[in-house]
Structures are given as structure tokens and as C-alpha cells.
Design a protein around this motif. Sequence first.
Motif, PDB file in Angstrom:
ATOM      1  N   ILE A 196       9.158  12.522   1.230  1.00  0.00           N
ATOM      2  CA  ILE A 196       7.725  12.822   1.150  1.00  0.00           C
ATOM      3  C   ILE A 196       6.911  11.777   1.914  1.00  0.00           C
ATOM      4  CG2 ILE A 196       5.746  13.030  -0.411  1.00  0.00           C
ATOM      5  CD1 ILE A 196       7.723  15.412  -0.484  1.00  0.00           C
ATOM      6  N   MET A 197       7.289  10.525   1.781  1.00  0.00           N
ATOM      7  CA  MET A 197       6.529   9.453   2.429  1.00  0.00           C
ATOM      8  C   MET A 197       6.664   9.484   3.942  1.00  0.00           C
ATOM      9  SD  MET A 197       4.951   8.103  -0.059  1.00  0.00           S
ATOM     10  CE  MET A 197       4.225   6.692   0.749  1.00  0.00           C
ATOM     11  N   GLN A 198       7.646  10.213   4.453  1.00  0.00           N
ATOM     12  CA  GLN A 198       7.823  10.344   5.909  1.00  0.00           C
ATOM     13  C   GLN A 198       6.986  11.479   6.495  1.00  0.00           C
ATOM     14  OE1 GLN A 198       9.593   8.166   7.782  1.00  0.00           O
ATOM     15  NE2 GLN A 198       9.893   7.041   5.860  1.00  0.00           N
ATOM     16  N   MET A 199       6.352  12.263   5.642  1.00  0.00           N
ATOM     17  CA  MET A 199       5.540  13.383   6.141  1.00  0.00           C
ATOM     18  C   MET A 199       4.360  12.857   6.959  1.00  0.00           C
ATOM     19  SD  MET A 199       5.458  15.880   2.762  1.00  0.00           S
ATOM     20  CE  MET A 199       4.497  17.171   3.567  1.00  0.00           C
ATOM     21  N   PRO A 200       4.070  13.498   8.110  1.00  0.00           N
ATOM     22  CA  PRO A 200       2.935  13.052   8.927  1.00  0.00           C
ATOM     23  C   PRO A 200       1.628  13.118   8.134  1.00  0.00           C
ATOM     24  CG  PRO A 200       4.309  14.625  10.136  1.00  0.00           C
ATOM     25  CD  PRO A 200       4.791  14.625   8.716  1.00  0.00           C
ATOM     26  N   ASP A 201       0.820  12.091   8.300  1.00  0.00           N
ATOM     27  CA  ASP A 201      -0.516  12.018   7.694  1.00  0.00           C
ATOM     28  C   ASP A 201      -0.476  12.097   6.164  1.00  0.00           C
ATOM     29  OD1 ASP A 201      -3.279  11.717   8.004  1.00  0.00           O
ATOM     30  OD2 ASP A 201      -3.627  13.873   7.831  1.00  0.00           O
ATOM     31  N   ILE A 202       0.606  11.558   5.562  1.00  0.00           N
ATOM     32  CA  ILE A 202       0.752  11.640   4.110  1.00  0.00           C
ATOM     33  C   ILE A 202      -0.391  10.918   3.395  1.00  0.00           C
ATOM     34  CG2 ILE A 202       2.244   9.595   4.032  1.00  0.00           C
ATOM     35  CD1 ILE A 202       2.387  12.694   1.718  1.00  0.00           C
ATOM     36  N   GLU A 203      -0.984   9.917   4.041  1.00  0.00           N
ATOM     37  CA  GLU A 203      -2.072   9.159   3.410  1.00  0.00           C
ATOM     38  C   GLU A 203      -3.278  10.040   3.100  1.00  0.00           C
ATOM     39  OE1 GLU A 203      -0.620   8.379   6.240  1.00  0.00           O
ATOM     40  OE2 GLU A 203       0.407   6.450   5.923  1.00  0.00           O
ATOM     41  N   ALA A 247       0.825  -1.215   0.000  1.00  0.00           N
ATOM     42  CA  ALA A 247       0.000   0.000   0.000  1.00  0.00           C
ATOM     43  C   ALA A 247       0.861   1.267   0.000  1.00  0.00           C
ATOM     44  CB  ALA A 247      -0.931  -0.004   1.210  1.00  0.00           C
ATOM     45  N   LYS A 248       1.961   1.252   0.730  1.00  0.00           N
ATOM     46  CA  LYS A 248       2.821   2.435   0.799  1.00  0.00           C
ATOM     47  C   LYS A 248       3.462   2.726  -0.560  1.00  0.00           C
ATOM     48  CE  LYS A 248       6.379   4.550   3.699  1.00  0.00           C
ATOM     49  NZ  LYS A 248       7.306   4.360   4.837  1.00  0.00           N
ATOM     50  N   PHE A 249       3.897   1.679  -1.236  1.00  0.00           N
ATOM     51  CA  PHE A 249       4.478   1.838  -2.561  1.00  0.00           C
ATOM     52  C   PHE A 249       3.447   2.377  -3.542  1.00  0.00           C
ATOM     53  CE2 PHE A 249       5.156   0.035  -6.819  1.00  0.00           C
ATOM     54  CZ  PHE A 249       6.401   0.564  -7.118  1.00  0.00           C
ATOM     55  N   LEU A 250       2.238   1.837  -3.470  1.00  0.00           N
ATOM     56  CA  LEU A 250       1.182   2.293  -4.369  1.00  0.00           C
ATOM     57  C   LEU A 250       0.841   3.760  -4.126  1.00  0.00           C
ATOM     58  CD1 LEU A 250      -1.164  -0.825  -4.358  1.00  0.00           C
ATOM     59  CD2 LEU A 250       0.587  -0.202  -6.028  1.00  0.00           C
ATOM     60  N   LEU A 251       0.870   4.182  -2.857  1.00  0.00           N
ATOM     61  CA  LEU A 251       0.633   5.591  -2.554  1.00  0.00           C
ATOM     62  C   LEU A 251       1.751   6.459  -3.131  1.00  0.00           C
ATOM     63  CD1 LEU A 251      -0.846   7.916  -1.172  1.00  0.00           C
ATOM     64  CD2 LEU A 251       0.385   7.332   0.951  1.00  0.00           C
ATOM     65  N   GLN A 252       2.981   5.995  -3.002  1.00  0.00           N
ATOM     66  CA  GLN A 252       4.109   6.748  -3.568  1.00  0.00           C
ATOM     67  C   GLN A 252       3.937   6.925  -5.070  1.00  0.00           C
ATOM     68  OE1 GLN A 252       8.108   5.491  -2.476  1.00  0.00           O
ATOM     69  NE2 GLN A 252       8.906   6.086  -4.493  1.00  0.00           N
ATOM     70  N   LYS A 253       3.548   5.864  -5.768  1.00  0.00           N
ATOM     71  CA  LYS A 253       3.356   5.963  -7.210  1.00  0.00           C
ATOM     72  C   LYS A 253       2.204   6.910  -7.550  1.00  0.00           C
ATOM     73  CE  LYS A 253       6.744   3.486  -8.450  1.00  0.00           C
ATOM     74  NZ  LYS A 253       7.897   4.179  -9.065  1.00  0.00           N
ATOM     75  N   LYS A 254       1.170   6.921  -6.713  1.00  0.00           N
ATOM     76  CA  LYS A 254       0.031   7.811  -6.938  1.00  0.00           C
ATOM     77  C   LYS A 254       0.463   9.279  -6.783  1.00  0.00           C
ATOM     78  CE  LYS A 254      -3.607   7.675  -4.103  1.00  0.00           C
ATOM     79  NZ  LYS A 254      -4.928   7.260  -3.533  1.00  0.00           N
TER      80      LYS A 254
END
Length: 448
Positions: A422-429, A371-378
Motif C-alpha cells: 500500500i505504501m508503494q502506491m503512487p501519491d499515497i500521501e 512521517a512514512k510510518f505515521l502515515l502507515q499507522k493512520k
Amino acid sequence: MQTPQKIAIVGSGLVGTLLAIYLKKLGHTVHVYDRSPDIRKINFSGRSINLVMSNRGWRALEKIGLVDEIKQIGIPVDKRAIHLPHEPLNYQYYGKEGEAIFSLSRGNLNKKMVDLAEQAGVVFYFNHKVWDVTLNTATLHEGEEERGVWNELKYDKIFGADGAFSRVRHRMQRQSMFNYSQEFIPLGYKELHIPANADGTHKLDKNSLHIWPRRNFMLMALANPDGTFTCTLFMPHQGENSFETLQDKSKLVDFFAEYFPDTKEVLPNLIEDFYRNPTSYLVTMKCYPWAFEDKVALIGDAAHAIVPFYGHGMNAGFEDITILMEKIEQYGDDWHTIFKEYQLERKPNADAIAELSYRNFMEMSAKTADAKFLLQKKIEKWFSEKHPEKWVPLYSRVTFSHQPYSEALAIGDFQNQIMEQIMQMPDIENKWNSEEVETKILNLLQKD
């Protein structure tokens, strides 16, 4: 134009036949030797991975007017279809709308290329085994047996397009200052087959690369024009969940029921295919130099064999030809300089696509289900659509551009460093497409 020469190409695979067409169109006499029978007269199956043609390959075909002919035997693929257990099918598009790779059967494409080469005037010598090469006189040594009587075949130039275990390269390796390495990865592969429906249609979406990612192993499938799919099972040779553990039918059936339950209806011949088709090996091969004086040069897998996980073995080989022809156009009859400049330009790019291909197994087998990888690609897709001049995703650089592989790799690594922050930013989801994220990416890009 060049002064016409007598040129031999060892290897009638895709790169060898395309190179033969190019050289024949330049006015040379071109003979192609292959130890195997004519591929058009044999049943080609059992150990194949479908090819994917992308921009680099199309560019090589376009320059000699073959794009339309080849597209007729392929299928456009614009996305991955990710099959996860007990979850809906997840589609991941490769690039912008209209961007697609093309699924091609290796056997069908190779047959077509041999036909086209013969039509251009290339002469093929099948079932002719080349055992050795005299480099300084560009002489092939050919015969029925390795320890039997050999014929000496003298040429002006020889190209080794005879694959990862090239006989031409084997001779070049015995020179001083020739660097060579080969690495077998612990994974192997086996071809499986999804038949067409009774009416000739496809059982799965034909415009997708289907992937069943299971971390250290995976199944993938690419469509063929006749309604079938060529499937490839990639697994370790030994250890847990490996080819070694699937020695009897009941274990094979249980394994597929556990890990690939949605394939039961589409793989009716699983047991027959699995035990009939060989388990093949995967190797990365690097070497240098690729040329001997102005007499002999390596091209394609003979110079840089790579694992298939980026789908660029053929594309990289075809791009070798594109660059070689640019050097021919630039330097005319100065073959010393042609070969020197060709290898200097291609070597770092061959090393880069080898690295990219190795990494892509991890992306396909594990990260496509994360899921984290997919969010990064998005996030990357969202940002690149807003700022196309500032961010082109790595896959698009490799597949839908002609940017040198080495540059694409370097920029891709830089972009990944940004995305890690970027993926370390709080509440990035929840704020992945916010102005805050956009501003941070822009600021990090400026630090380059």
C-alpha cells in the motif's frame, strides 16, 4: 478441587506473589522464598521501569477479584506523546476510544501484591537464599552462604519465579536435553525522575507514555499517582551517544540540551539522578523445557525473560498463571499433564512476545518520528475502523486482546506485508483514505 499440597515458590516478585495467591485459594500450603529483604521495608528506586498493565494482566487479576484494588494505584495511559526537537507535541492513540494501558510503579505494585498474598494466607520467607534444588524430590537448599551450611526444605512442588537469573532454572539447565540461551542487547537503561509540581499535579500529560525518540537511543516517561513521572533513558553502553560518553557532568548537560531540550524544566535533578542511579542491562532469555516431571516448573522471567519495549514482561508472566490455572482446572491432580500442557502452550507465545518486544524498540526509538510510518499507522487505523472484522492492528492484538502472542505476531507480519504494498502506491500521501486504497487492501486480504 485439587488435593492440597505443600508448595514452594522461589521469588517474591509480581509473578511469584500472584501465583502464590492463586495456589493458596486452591487450598494448598504456599511458602514464598526470596533472598532479598521484604520490599515493603526498603526504599525501592533507582533501577526501575514503570510497568504497564494491559488486558492479559487484568484477566489474571480479574479471576481472583483484584482488578479494583490494583487500578487504585495506577494511571490509565491511552496514547503516546512524541517529543521531537523544535516540533509540536504529537499524540498517537493506542487503540479505540476507551482503550488504555495502566501505568504502575513496580515497587508499589509489588508491595501491594505481597500484602494481598499475606492476607490470603501465604507465608513469606524474606532474606532466605535458595542456592540449589533437588529436582526429583522437590527439595530446596537454603542457607546464608553459597559455600556454607544449607537447610533442606522438602516440598511437593516447587515453582521457580526467581527472574532472568533464576537459581531454580540454573539447576534445571544441568540436565541433558535442556536448551538455554541468553542474549544481552547493546542497550542499557537508567532511571531518572520528574518531580510533581508544588501543588502535587503532573508536569506533563499524565495519560500519555511520553517518548523522546532519537533513533538509537530514547527517553521515555510514565506517570505515577503522586504527581511524579518515572523516566527511563535507553542508550547503547558504548559508542557514539552512549553511557560511555557521558562520564562527566558538562557532557551530560550538553547532551540533554542538544537532544532533549524540552526536559530542562521537568528534570531538575538530572545530574544527581544520572550519577546516583545504576546503569542496568537488558537481556532476552529463552529455555526449554520449563518443567521437571511433576515436581518443578518455571514461570515468568525465569522461563522467558524479555526486553521491556512492548511493556509485556509482567503481562506475559501473569498470562502464564492464567494458562497454568486453566490446565489445573482441566486436569485436576494430574500434575504431569498440567506441567506438560502448560509449557507446550506457553513456549511459542513466550518466543513470540520476545520477538515483538525486540522489534518495538525500533518502532519507539525511530519509527514514531518517521512521517512514512505515521502515515502507515493512520491508514491502518482508518481501514480498521471501516472494517473492524477484517483488520485489527498488531498493537491492539497484543495489548487489548487475549489472542495468543504467536498468532498476533503471524497476523501482524502478514498485515505488514500488505501495508508495504500500500505504501508503494503512487501519491499515497494524498489518497490514503480513498476507495482505491480500501479496495486494494480488501483484495490483498483475500489472497491470504
